[in-house]
Design a protein around this motif. Structure first.
Motif, PDB file in Angstrom:
ATOM      1  N   GLU A  59       0.823  -1.208   0.000  1.00 39.35           N
ATOM      2  CA  GLU A  59       0.000   0.000   0.000  1.00 39.35           C
ATOM      3  C   GLU A  59       0.859   1.260   0.000  1.00 39.35           C
ATOM      4  OE1 GLU A  59      -3.034   2.555  -0.284  1.00 39.35           O
ATOM      5  OE2 GLU A  59      -3.158   0.374  -0.573  1.00 39.35           O
ATOM      6  N   ILE A  60       1.997   1.226   0.708  1.00 37.88           N
ATOM      7  CA  ILE A  60       2.912   2.377   0.693  1.00 37.88           C
ATOM      8  C   ILE A  60       3.437   2.598  -0.726  1.00 37.88           C
ATOM      9  CG2 ILE A  60       5.154   3.228   1.492  1.00 37.88           C
ATOM     10  CD1 ILE A  60       4.531   1.796   4.191  1.00 37.88           C
ATOM     11  N   HIS A  61       3.828   1.519  -1.390  1.00 33.46           N
ATOM     12  CA  HIS A  61       4.268   1.637  -2.791  1.00 33.46           C
ATOM     13  C   HIS A  61       3.158   2.259  -3.654  1.00 33.46           C
ATOM     14  CE1 HIS A  61       7.961  -0.428  -2.101  1.00 33.46           C
ATOM     15  NE2 HIS A  61       7.453  -1.642  -1.994  1.00 33.46           N
ATOM     16  N   LEU A  62       1.928   1.790  -3.453  1.00 33.70           N
ATOM     17  CA  LEU A  62       0.808   2.297  -4.250  1.00 33.70           C
ATOM     18  C   LEU A  62       0.564   3.779  -3.997  1.00 33.70           C
ATOM     19  CD1 LEU A  62      -1.763  -0.643  -4.093  1.00 33.70           C
ATOM     20  CD2 LEU A  62      -0.875   0.436  -6.170  1.00 33.70           C
ATOM     21  N   GLU A  63       0.711   4.197  -2.746  1.00 29.02           N
ATOM     22  CA  GLU A  63       0.518   5.613  -2.422  1.00 29.02           C
ATOM     23  C   GLU A  63       1.523   6.479  -3.179  1.00 29.02           C
ATOM     24  OE1 GLU A  63       0.437   6.316   1.803  1.00 29.02           O
ATOM     25  OE2 GLU A  63      -1.027   4.730   2.126  1.00 29.02           O
ATOM     26  N   TYR A  64       2.757   6.014  -3.271  1.00 30.21           N
ATOM     27  CA  TYR A  64       3.765   6.771  -4.019  1.00 30.21           C
ATOM     28  C   TYR A  64       3.465   6.776  -5.522  1.00 30.21           C
ATOM     29  CZ  TYR A  64       6.905   7.596  -0.081  1.00 30.21           C
ATOM     30  OH  TYR A  64       7.463   8.052   1.084  1.00 30.21           O
TER      31      TYR A  64
END
Length: 279
Positions: free
Chosen positions: A46-51
């Motif tokens: 999810e952190i990757h997706l946010e970026y």
């Protein structure tokens, strides 16, 4: 498309901090962040997706500290499984977002190379090579070697990447406010070494905020014939109520980074303290 070809056509934007984002989600002091690839995979993805949703072209796998010194088989950790999971989560985020690249992230070993320390040069190459081989097998699009403060260790990591694969290699080192590495290297000496080793992109990250990097960037741009990358911290860190905070908010960070891109940086992103808002 190979990121090297895309870089000829446009600027490339990297993601920002991973460790600080994990801390916000409950990573405890002293806890190894790469273990979250196995214990909290959805959070890392999810952190990757946010970026990626914030506009990043590249997300860096949560593998910065993954090496055999930290993850020993006898302690129940499989280095390969941690690296494989980290790259696979970055790749899954890229596929879900519908754009981007997944970078295998290599940081310092935490050990000094001989003669100053006990890590032999060939052993350092071997150590990095095992991580690169696992990352390539898991589908990494490029290798990011970052936060390096010793040119000798940097050389070992680059040689390991070059020997193990033909993927693009991006390298960023960490300068102090005098424009020097921990071991004394200058922007000119770093650029000469990295270009000689055949890396695709060189630059700097961590240590300083974007304002402090402008002068060093001028030096790098003056001597570099390959694209230059800048991934600063969100300003300079300070302690506040027992927590590390940074002195530049997302708007100020973006404004200074616009100047940095106008100066000639082809790749821009963030490091410690930066979030999807900054990117």
């Amino acid at each position: 498309m190979d990121i090297r070809e895309e870089l000829k056509q446009k600027r490339i934007f990297f993601d920002g901090g991973m460790g600080s984002m994990l801390q916000e989600r409950g990573l405890l002091p002293g806890e190894l962040p790469e273990l979250w690839n196995l214990s909290h995979p959805e959070t890392v993805k999810e952190i990757h997706l946010e970026y990626l949703r914030a506009g990043a072209d590249v997300v860096t796998a949560n593998t910065f500290g993954a090496n055999r010194f930290k993850y020993k088989k006898e302690e129940g950790y499989s280095l390969e499984s941690i690296v494989t999971a980290g790259v696979s989560l970055a790749r899954a985020a890229v596929q879900e977002a519908g754009h981007g690249y997944a970078a295998l992230d290599l940081g310092p070993t935490g050990r000094l190379l001989a003669p100053y320390g006990d890590l032999e040069f060939e052993d350092a190459i071997s150590l990095y090579r095992e991580v690169v081989e696992a990352g390539v097998e898991a589908g990494a699009d490029l290798i990011l070697i970052e936060t390096m403060s010793d040119t000798y260790e940097t050389k070992a990591a680059v040689l390991a990447a070059k020997e193990a694969c033909s993927l693009p290699v991006f390298v960023t080192v960490t300068f102090d406010e005098r424009g020097k590495l921990l071991t004394g290297g200058s922007p000119a000496s770093v650029a000469a070494m990295l270009e000689g080793l055949g890396v695709d992109v060189l630059g700097m990250n961590c240590g300083l905020g974007p304002a402090q990097m402008r002068e060093i960037l001028q030096e790098l741009l003056a001597v570099s014939s390959i694209p230059v990358m800048v991934n600063p911290n969100a300003g300079l860190p300070r302690s506040e109520n027992g927590e590390t905070v940074y002195d530049i908010d997302a708007e100020e960070f973006a404004a200074i980074m616009e100047e940095i891109v106008d100066m000639g940086a082809r790749i821009a992103g963030g490091c410690c303290g930066t979030t999807p808002e900054h990117i």
